[in-house]
Design an enzyme around this catalytic site. Structure first.
Site, PDB file in Angstrom:
ATOM      1  N   ASP A 125      -3.141  -1.738  17.224  1.00 51.38           N
ATOM      2  CA  ASP A 125      -2.085  -3.350  18.117  1.00 51.38           C
ATOM      3  C   ASP A 125      -1.799  -2.351  19.170  1.00 51.38           C
ATOM      4  O   ASP A 125      -1.399  -1.283  19.708  1.00 51.38           O
ATOM      5  CB  ASP A 125      -0.704  -3.002  16.683  1.00 51.38           C
ATOM      6  CG  ASP A 125       0.595  -4.060  16.690  1.00 51.38           C
ATOM      7  OD1 ASP A 125       0.432  -5.021  17.234  1.00 51.38           O
ATOM      8  OD2 ASP A 125       1.840  -3.375  16.784  1.00 51.38           O
ATOM      9  N   HIS A 132       8.062  -8.491  26.105  1.00 49.77           N
ATOM     10  CA  HIS A 132       8.918  -7.825  25.152  1.00 49.77           C
ATOM     11  C   HIS A 132       9.451  -6.489  25.690  1.00 49.77           C
ATOM     12  O   HIS A 132      10.727  -5.410  25.434  1.00 49.77           O
ATOM     13  CB  HIS A 132       7.678  -7.864  23.719  1.00 49.77           C
ATOM     14  CG  HIS A 132       8.085  -7.597  22.921  1.00 49.77           C
ATOM     15  ND1 HIS A 132       9.095  -6.750  22.001  1.00 49.77           N
ATOM     16  CD2 HIS A 132       7.745  -5.683  22.709  1.00 49.77           C
ATOM     17  CE1 HIS A 132       9.066  -6.049  21.193  1.00 49.77           C
ATOM     18  NE2 HIS A 132       8.429  -5.164  21.723  1.00 49.77           N
ATOM     19  N   ARG A 141      15.851   2.697  27.883  1.00 51.12           N
ATOM     20  CA  ARG A 141      15.519   3.746  29.202  1.00 51.12           C
ATOM     21  C   ARG A 141      16.435   3.323  30.361  1.00 51.12           C
ATOM     22  O   ARG A 141      16.199   3.670  31.660  1.00 51.12           O
ATOM     23  CB  ARG A 141      13.731   3.760  29.619  1.00 51.12           C
ATOM     24  CG  ARG A 141      13.576   4.818  28.709  1.00 51.12           C
ATOM     25  CD  ARG A 141      11.544   4.906  28.965  1.00 51.12           C
ATOM     26  NE  ARG A 141      11.366   3.432  29.423  1.00 51.12           N
ATOM     27  CZ  ARG A 141      10.376   2.805  28.013  1.00 51.12           C
ATOM     28  NH1 ARG A 141      10.845   3.899  26.649  1.00 51.12           N
ATOM     29  NH2 ARG A 141       9.884   1.538  27.655  1.00 51.12           N
ATOM     30  N   GLU A 198       7.894  -8.695  14.032  1.00 51.49           N
ATOM     31  CA  GLU A 198       6.717  -8.672  15.418  1.00 51.49           C
ATOM     32  C   GLU A 198       6.396 -10.314  15.646  1.00 51.49           C
ATOM     33  O   GLU A 198       5.288  -9.801  14.591  1.00 51.49           O
ATOM     34  CB  GLU A 198       6.189  -7.586  15.775  1.00 51.49           C
ATOM     35  CG  GLU A 198       7.036  -6.264  16.207  1.00 51.49           C
ATOM     36  CD  GLU A 198       6.837  -5.244  16.555  1.00 51.49           C
ATOM     37  OE1 GLU A 198       5.444  -4.883  16.300  1.00 51.49           O
ATOM     38  OE2 GLU A 198       7.407  -4.875  17.684  1.00 51.49           O
ATOM     39  N   GLU A 200       3.021 -11.871  16.525  1.00 48.77           N
ATOM     40  CA  GLU A 200       2.301 -11.526  17.555  1.00 48.77           C
ATOM     41  C   GLU A 200       0.669 -11.818  17.280  1.00 48.77           C
ATOM     42  O   GLU A 200       1.105 -13.295  15.768  1.00 48.77           O
ATOM     43  CB  GLU A 200       1.761  -9.995  16.916  1.00 48.77           C
ATOM     44  CG  GLU A 200       2.363  -8.645  17.351  1.00 48.77           C
ATOM     45  CD  GLU A 200       1.961  -7.462  16.976  1.00 48.77           C
ATOM     46  OE1 GLU A 200       1.321  -7.270  17.564  1.00 48.77           O
ATOM     47  OE2 GLU A 200       2.806  -6.448  16.875  1.00 48.77           O
ATOM     48  N   ASP A 230       3.796  -8.336  12.865  1.00 48.16           N
ATOM     49  CA  ASP A 230       3.271  -6.511  12.096  1.00 48.16           C
ATOM     50  C   ASP A 230       5.314  -6.302  12.230  1.00 48.16           C
ATOM     51  O   ASP A 230       6.023  -5.781  13.212  1.00 48.16           O
ATOM     52  CB  ASP A 230       3.076  -6.048  14.207  1.00 48.16           C
ATOM     53  CG  ASP A 230       3.015  -4.251  13.763  1.00 48.16           C
ATOM     54  OD1 ASP A 230       3.056  -3.934  12.564  1.00 48.16           O
ATOM     55  OD2 ASP A 230       3.926  -4.102  14.708  1.00 48.16           O
ATOM     56  N   ARG A 234      12.917  -0.250  12.879  1.00 52.85           N
ATOM     57  CA  ARG A 234      13.394   0.330  14.435  1.00 52.85           C
ATOM     58  C   ARG A 234      13.280   1.596  13.529  1.00 52.85           C
ATOM     59  O   ARG A 234      13.432   2.266  14.346  1.00 52.85           O
ATOM     60  CB  ARG A 234      14.007  -1.063  14.822  1.00 52.85           C
ATOM     61  CG  ARG A 234      13.785  -2.307  14.652  1.00 52.85           C
ATOM     62  CD  ARG A 234      12.310  -1.729  15.963  1.00 52.85           C
ATOM     63  NE  ARG A 234      12.121  -3.221  16.365  1.00 52.85           N
ATOM     64  CZ  ARG A 234      10.785  -3.847  16.319  1.00 52.85           C
ATOM     65  NH1 ARG A 234      10.413  -2.733  16.990  1.00 52.85           N
ATOM     66  NH2 ARG A 234      10.140  -5.022  16.665  1.00 52.85           N
ATOM     67  N   GLN A 237      11.302   4.215  14.097  1.00 56.69           N
ATOM     68  CA  GLN A 237      10.206   4.228  15.012  1.00 56.69           C
ATOM     69  C   GLN A 237      11.690   4.950  15.615  1.00 56.69           C
ATOM     70  O   GLN A 237      10.363   5.807  16.662  1.00 56.69           O
ATOM     71  CB  GLN A 237       9.960   2.819  14.923  1.00 56.69           C
ATOM     72  CG  GLN A 237       9.142   2.737  16.116  1.00 56.69           C
ATOM     73  CD  GLN A 237       8.843   1.348  16.862  1.00 56.69           C
ATOM     74  OE1 GLN A 237       9.756   0.733  16.194  1.00 56.69           O
ATOM     75  NE2 GLN A 237       8.418   1.079  18.175  1.00 56.69           N
ATOM     76  N   LYS A 250       5.603   1.050  11.131  1.00 54.91           N
ATOM     77  CA  LYS A 250       4.416   0.075  11.393  1.00 54.91           C
ATOM     78  C   LYS A 250       3.467  -0.042  10.081  1.00 54.91           C
ATOM     79  O   LYS A 250       2.877  -0.983  10.444  1.00 54.91           O
ATOM     80  CB  LYS A 250       4.085  -0.055  12.509  1.00 54.91           C
ATOM     81  CG  LYS A 250       4.984   0.261  13.779  1.00 54.91           C
ATOM     82  CD  LYS A 250       5.015  -1.256  13.829  1.00 54.91           C
ATOM     83  CE  LYS A 250       5.449  -0.631  15.553  1.00 54.91           C
ATOM     84  NZ  LYS A 250       6.547  -2.435  16.564  1.00 54.91           N
ATOM     85  N   THR A 254       1.465  -5.626   7.733  1.00 57.57           N
ATOM     86  CA  THR A 254       1.090  -6.209   8.751  1.00 57.57           C
ATOM     87  C   THR A 254       0.623  -7.625   7.884  1.00 57.57           C
ATOM     88  O   THR A 254      -0.090  -7.525   7.181  1.00 57.57           O
ATOM     89  CB  THR A 254       0.293  -6.099  10.010  1.00 57.57           C
ATOM     90  OG1 THR A 254       1.039  -4.473  10.024  1.00 57.57           O
ATOM     91  CG2 THR A 254      -0.005  -6.731   9.892  1.00 57.57           C
ATOM     92  N   THR A 346       4.133  -7.822  20.543  1.00 60.81           N
ATOM     93  CA  THR A 346       4.970  -8.625  20.411  1.00 60.81           C
ATOM     94  C   THR A 346       5.074  -9.522  21.795  1.00 60.81           C
ATOM     95  O   THR A 346       4.751  -9.782  22.841  1.00 60.81           O
ATOM     96  CB  THR A 346       6.548  -8.051  19.736  1.00 60.81           C
ATOM     97  OG1 THR A 346       6.273  -7.075  19.686  1.00 60.81           O
ATOM     98  CG2 THR A 346       7.555  -9.492  19.743  1.00 60.81           C
ATOM     99  N   GLU A 360      15.072  -7.642  19.955  1.00 55.99           N
ATOM    100  CA  GLU A 360      15.697  -8.263  21.115  1.00 55.99           C
ATOM    101  C   GLU A 360      16.531  -9.256  21.158  1.00 55.99           C
ATOM    102  O   GLU A 360      17.496  -9.665  21.935  1.00 55.99           O
ATOM    103  CB  GLU A 360      14.177  -8.670  21.979  1.00 55.99           C
ATOM    104  CG  GLU A 360      12.711  -7.955  22.018  1.00 55.99           C
ATOM    105  CD  GLU A 360      12.073  -8.703  22.229  1.00 55.99           C
ATOM    106  OE1 GLU A 360      11.413  -8.796  23.531  1.00 55.99           O
ATOM    107  OE2 GLU A 360      10.871  -8.224  21.365  1.00 55.99           O
TER     108      GLU A 360
HETATM  109 CA    CA Z   1       3.292  -4.778  17.254  1.00 55.48          CA
END
Ligand code: CA
Length: 418
Positions: A125, A132, A141, A198, A200, A230, A234, A237, A250, A254, A346, A360
């Site tokens: 992935d 994204h 950040r 996600e 994708e 996917d 969160r 993660q 993850k 999927t 994503t 998001e």
């Molecule tokens: Ca992904």
């Protein structure tokens, strides 16, 4: 290229996802029968396994469709891929003199259960959508350091789990995991509270490689594309990912759409990657249009409630093409196999309604969405059904993928309860 007409009348509707221009490959069974390879045409499926057994389709001395996945055809390479497409087109085109022979080999899609269309050999992935990466980086950040320093130079990715890839329609069980939010002193083992999608695209490797290949060669190795969700926890993660990247967050599942749309069907929709902020090194340089103009959308439906469209975007928003990702994957000498699946990362567009994840869309839970039912959501709740759709719009026809859908079930009782 205009709509190619078929004697299967339903395939000639401008909005139907499976016209003769498409011919996507899947695996189906009827009433629990042995699964067969099939190709979608309008509202029907042509049973390719039966067509081969009866000598209507003959590509090789050995059978290519007696196993319930498309890998044996995929490893044959572009000449055989083209021969099959030419034969299918001839059998199904309006005016074909073989219609009588083919009609008994058609099965209504309504009567069929779709299964995994290919055996996934390995799954990688990527994180190659600019908007994204910018959005997620900004949340974690700040806008100044949103993109990691490598991001504009290589398509970054991680090795996922082939064993976790499931076909559309499979239920998804909310995972347990070790979580620790910033305000907690110690981690706790709990069901994920921030379970997400996600949006994708998945690229499927057809012919294998052993050693570095160019971007052009990589494009030649790709067999086709599917929609890919996917599923991502969160909160798991956020605690686990530093410094080695996502792992259990993850690994739950999927989902992929049930039909492989071939590169040939997508040919009229090729488009360029965006302008480069930094020139790419030679081995990753663009060498022709290798993204595709495919409209994508996501709907969310709480249990028993109508679906609300929560995002719309387009595959052309990617920064790196699947060919660049595959080429990068081989630079170390990594062998790639028939059935390797590459997630794009994503796909989000520049504006808020174009964001391809709830992380998001709800900006980390700070701006919950309001659904048409009046309910609000920051992340997925138990019983919610999430569906991805994709369509490339041609002149008078549509290339569709079939939905990529899944319903999230409540977490089971603690797996470690005594
Ligand atoms: Ca992904």
């Amino acid at each position: 290229m205009p709509l190619m007409k078929s004697w299967v009348a339903s395939a000639n509707d401008a909005d139907h996802p499976f016209p003769l221009n498409n011919l996507p490959y899947g695996v189906f069974s009827v009433d629990g029968s042995e699964p067969h390879c099939g190709v979608a045409i309008g509202s029907m499926i042509l049973d390719v396994t039966a067509a081969e057994a009866e000598g209507v389709i003959v590509l090789d001395d050995e059978p290519l469709f007696d196993l319930p996945f498309w890998n044996p055809l995929m490893e044959q390479g572009p000449a055989v891929w083209a021969a099959l497409r030419a034969r299918l087109t001839s059998l199904l085109a309006e005016g074909s003199d073989e219609q009588e022979k083919v009609e008994p080999l058609l099965v209504p899609q309504d009567a069929a259960e779709l299964q995994m269309p290919f055996a996934v050999s390995e799954y990688t992935d990527f994180y190659a959508g600019r908007h994204h990466a910018q959005n997620v980086g900004t949340m974690f950040r700040g806008p100044e350091n949103a993109l990691p320093p490598n991001w504009l130079h290589i398509p970054i990715g991680y090795n996922g789990r082939a064993s976790s890839v499931v076909v559309s329609g499979s239920d998804i069980r909310r995972p347990w995991g070790q979580l620790k939010s910033l305000d907690q002193e110690k981690p706790a083992f709990l069901p994920s509270r921030r379970f997400d999608i996600e949006l994708e695209m998945g690229a499927i490797v057809g012919t294998p490689s052993d050693g570095p290949i160019t971007v052009q060669e990589a494009d030649d190795h790709i067999f086709g594309y599917v929609l890919l969700n996917d599923w991502s926890a969160r909160d798991i993660q956020a605690w686990e990912y530093q410094p080695l990247g996502p792992f259990q967050a993850k690994a739950t599942a999927t989902s992929i759409s049930p039909w492989i749309v071939t590169k040939t069907a997508l040919e009229p929709f090729r488009c360029d990657t965006p302008a480069r902020e930094h020139e790419l090194l030679d081995h990753l340089k663009d060498c022709g249009p290798m993204l595709y103009d495919i409209d994508l959308s996501v709907t969310m439906a709480p249990a028993g409630k109508p679906a609300t469209t929560i995002a719309r975007t387009n595959y052309k928003e990617m920064y790196y093409s699947a060919a660049q990702q595959l080429a990068h994957h081989t630079t170390s000498g990594c062998p790639m196999n028939t059935g390797d699946l590459l997630g794009s990362g994503t796909i989000s567009g520049p504006t808020k309604p174009e964001r391809g994840s709830l992380l998001e869309l709800s900006w980390g839970g700070k701006e919950p969405l309001t659904l048409d039912s009046g309910e609000t959501r920051s992340f997925i709740e138990d019983g919610d059904t999430l569906t991805l759709t994709g369509a490339a719009k041609g002149k008078g026809y549509t290339i569709g993928f079939g939905d990529c859908t899944g319903t999230v079930l409540p977490a089971l009782a603690s797996p470690y309860a005594r």
